[in-house]
Scaffold this active site. Structure first.
Site, PDB file in Angstrom:
ATOM      1  CB  SER A 265      51.586 -63.270  12.097  1.00  0.00           C
ATOM      2  OG  SER A 265      52.695 -63.891  13.241  1.00  0.00           O
ATOM      3  CE  LYS A 266      57.186 -62.317   7.446  1.00  0.00           C
ATOM      4  NZ  LYS A 266      57.679 -61.913   6.264  1.00  0.00           N
ATOM      5  NE  ARG A 267      58.827 -62.310  11.436  1.00  0.00           N
ATOM      6  CZ  ARG A 267      59.581 -62.566  10.299  1.00  0.00           C
ATOM      7  NH1 ARG A 267      60.246 -63.668  10.346  1.00  0.00           N
ATOM      8  NH2 ARG A 267      59.649 -61.640   9.607  1.00  0.00           N
TER       9      ARG A 267
END
Length: 507
Positions: A265-267
RNA sequence: GCCGCGUUGGUCAAGGGGUUAAGACGCCUCCCUUUCACGGAGGAAUCACGGGUUCGAUUCCCGUACGUGGUACCA
């Protein structure tokens, strides 16, 4: 007769274009090009609540940067448009109603609250997620449980409704996946998916089959997350009478987090310090902006190469491929079944390889914008000479500045500790003599400089090795960079003298 | 919980009944380099587990474990 190859990528314009998305594009694109087919991009914007302004254009910008140009799309045109689902809204309803007429779907009037109610009432430890399915639908408010008169009355009074598929109680639905082989599911385990929402928009399930049919898609490739709902889609192809036109299916494995578990994920990118989007995405809602592979200095051909190898190989030891090589060598049946963890170190290695294959002129043009972010007024001629000197120590385009800034800007705050401890007057004397001899030098080039340096050392009975590192520190500001004499040659006499004299005073 | 899909070094992975189980990234050592990289040569490190089938299983079958996805009027 074999159908013409037509494949599609169908993103929703809801945010940044993720690694996994680009890989799906890539595999579709490679398959299309290899088979003389068409690559179509269809915008799936049926969820108005998640729509993000600018996201659609951004997707096309990313594809453009990657060099994966669609043959048909909202911006590229084509005979099977419109290519945006919100512009196709009217098309879907008639198919949903056809399904109702055939008894394969039904109207459902349940409010969100009623659905919530049903789920909480039926929730148990053994069944934490009660479904709207053959077990529950007769207890809900729909055209199966209500009388015809009630249904008619509800519709005429404008009561909001959705259309749901009526999944068979217990039917085995099998299909052949091009990557995974035979897959079967039991229809009774899948819920009665909503096909048409209360706002008249189709859900993914209806839209994907209607559009794939209408756009004559021959091969439907998508991420593995769609595998569980494939039976719904297959049933729909059958119910709508299009079974013979159904595309071949292929579900790609997922790209996972480098550490822990789960989908990337972007996190994870933020947490671990690498991009996950192709290009910079600035969310207009939150104001948050995240750099992409482009901004951190990846070459598009390397980016594509990285993605291609994440889940596919050609059964040789080759790892570095150009897009054209990928087009000729790619094959669906060599795609892995298992998910792959993304490795940023390896990604940088790919970029290094592609960087080394660039001509110096290409590199100059590629590097210039990155250099300009640090120093807008660099000497372009000097930059052209510096590039070949530093390129092999660079992984990313952004590394060029780190490896060469001392050519353009005199280093400040030089740390002399590596040499100051062993400093003595002999060394000071050496540099003073060398500096004066520099004026007598006829050819200002690396070889002449080195010869003079060696001769001076011999003459003063000082070991050359003892003064090499000091010279580097004086010129560069640290223990890194290309050959010192090459640096001195490019810096020029005046600059070399200034830098040496300046440090000499501090020692 | 249920259902689907997976599982070869830390990571990407080749292989597919008998192999010294490729290669790459990363890591370590050495060489090159009077710096740091690059490059070169080596090294450590792997078939998830348990049962079958078989003369023989990492490979085939069945379980288990683990991972992952789905279980929305999101895609």
């Amino acid at each position: 007769m074999e159908k013409d190859v037509r494949v599609r990528f169908a993103p929703s314009p809801t945010g940044g274009l993720h690694l996994g998305g680009v890989r799906t594009v890539l595999y579709n694109y490679l398959f299309a090009k290899q088979n003389n087919g068409k690559f179509i991009v269809r915008i799936e914007d049926t969820d108005r609540t998640r729509f993000v302004e600018g996201a659609e254009q951004y997707i096309f910008d990313c594809l453009d940067w990657c060099g994966l140009t669609p043959d048909e799309s909202v911006v590229h045109g084509g005979e099977y448009g419109p290519y945006r689902q919100s512009d196709r809204k009217e098309i879907y309803k008639k198919y949903a109603e056809q399904l109702i007429d055939q008894g394969n779907a039904y109207y459902a009037f349940d409010t969100p609250e009623e659905l919530e109610q049903m789920r909480t009432n039926l929730k148990t430890d053994k069944n934490p997620n009660p479904q709207y399915d053959h077990n529950t639908r007769m207890n809900m408010r729909n055209s199966l449980s209500l009388s015809d008169a009630e249904v008619k009355q509800l519709i005429e009074s404008g009561t909001p409704y959705v259309i749901r598929i009526k999944m068979p109680d217990n039917e085995t639905i099998s299909f052949t996946d091009m990557i995974r082989g035979e897959i079967s599911n039991s229809s009774g385990l899948v819920d009665d998916k909503v096909l048409l929402k209360a706002d008249g928009m189709p859900t993914y399930h209806l839209a994907v089959v209607v559009d794939d049919y209408l756009m004559k898609i021959s091969h439907a490739f998508r991420g593995e997350e769609w595998l569980p709902s494939a039976p719904v889609h297959i049933l729909l192809w059958k119910y709508l009478g299009w079974e013979n036109e159904m595309p071949q299916w292929g579900h790609f494995p997922l790209i996972l987090k480098p550490d822990g578990n789960g989908k990337l994920s972007k996190r994870d990118g933020q947490r671990l310090g690498f991009p996950v989007f192709a290009m910079k995405w600035a969310d207009p809602g939150t104001g948050e902006a995240l750099d992409g592979f482009k901004e951190v200095g990846f070459l598009p051909e390397a980016f594509v190469n990285i993605l291609a190898m994440l889940g596919w190989n050609d059964n040789t030891e080759q790892e570095v491929f150009s897009l054209n090589e990928l087009i000729s060598k790619f094959s669906i049946d060599r795609i892995h079944k298992g998910g792959a963890k993304f490795d940023y170190e390896k990604a940088k290695w790919f970029n290094h390889k592609h960087l080394q294959e660039k001509t110096e002129t290409d590199l100059y043009n590629l590097v210039l914008p990155f250099i300009h972010t640090h120093s807008p007024e660099v000497d372009n001629e000097l930059l052209k000479k510096v590039i070949p000197l530093v390129k092999e120590r660079c992984n990313l385009l952004t590394d060029f500045w780190d490896q060469s800034h001392f050519f353009f800007v005199r280093p400040e705050n030089i740390d002399t500790t590596p040499i100051s401890g062993k400093w003595d007057d002999d060394k000071t004397n050496f540099f003073k003599v060398w500096l004066t001899k520099l004026d007598e030098l006829t050819n200002w080039d690396a070889d002449s400089l080195e010869n003079l340096f060696t001769d001076t050392a011999t003459e003063l009975s000082i070991k050359k090795g003892q003064v090499m590192l000091p010279l580097r520190i004086m010129l560069v500001g640290g223990k890194y960079g290309p050959n010192v004499m090459d640096i001195a040659a490019l810096l020029g006499k005046k600059e070399v003298k200034v830098r040496v004299e300046c440090i000499l005073e501090q020692l």
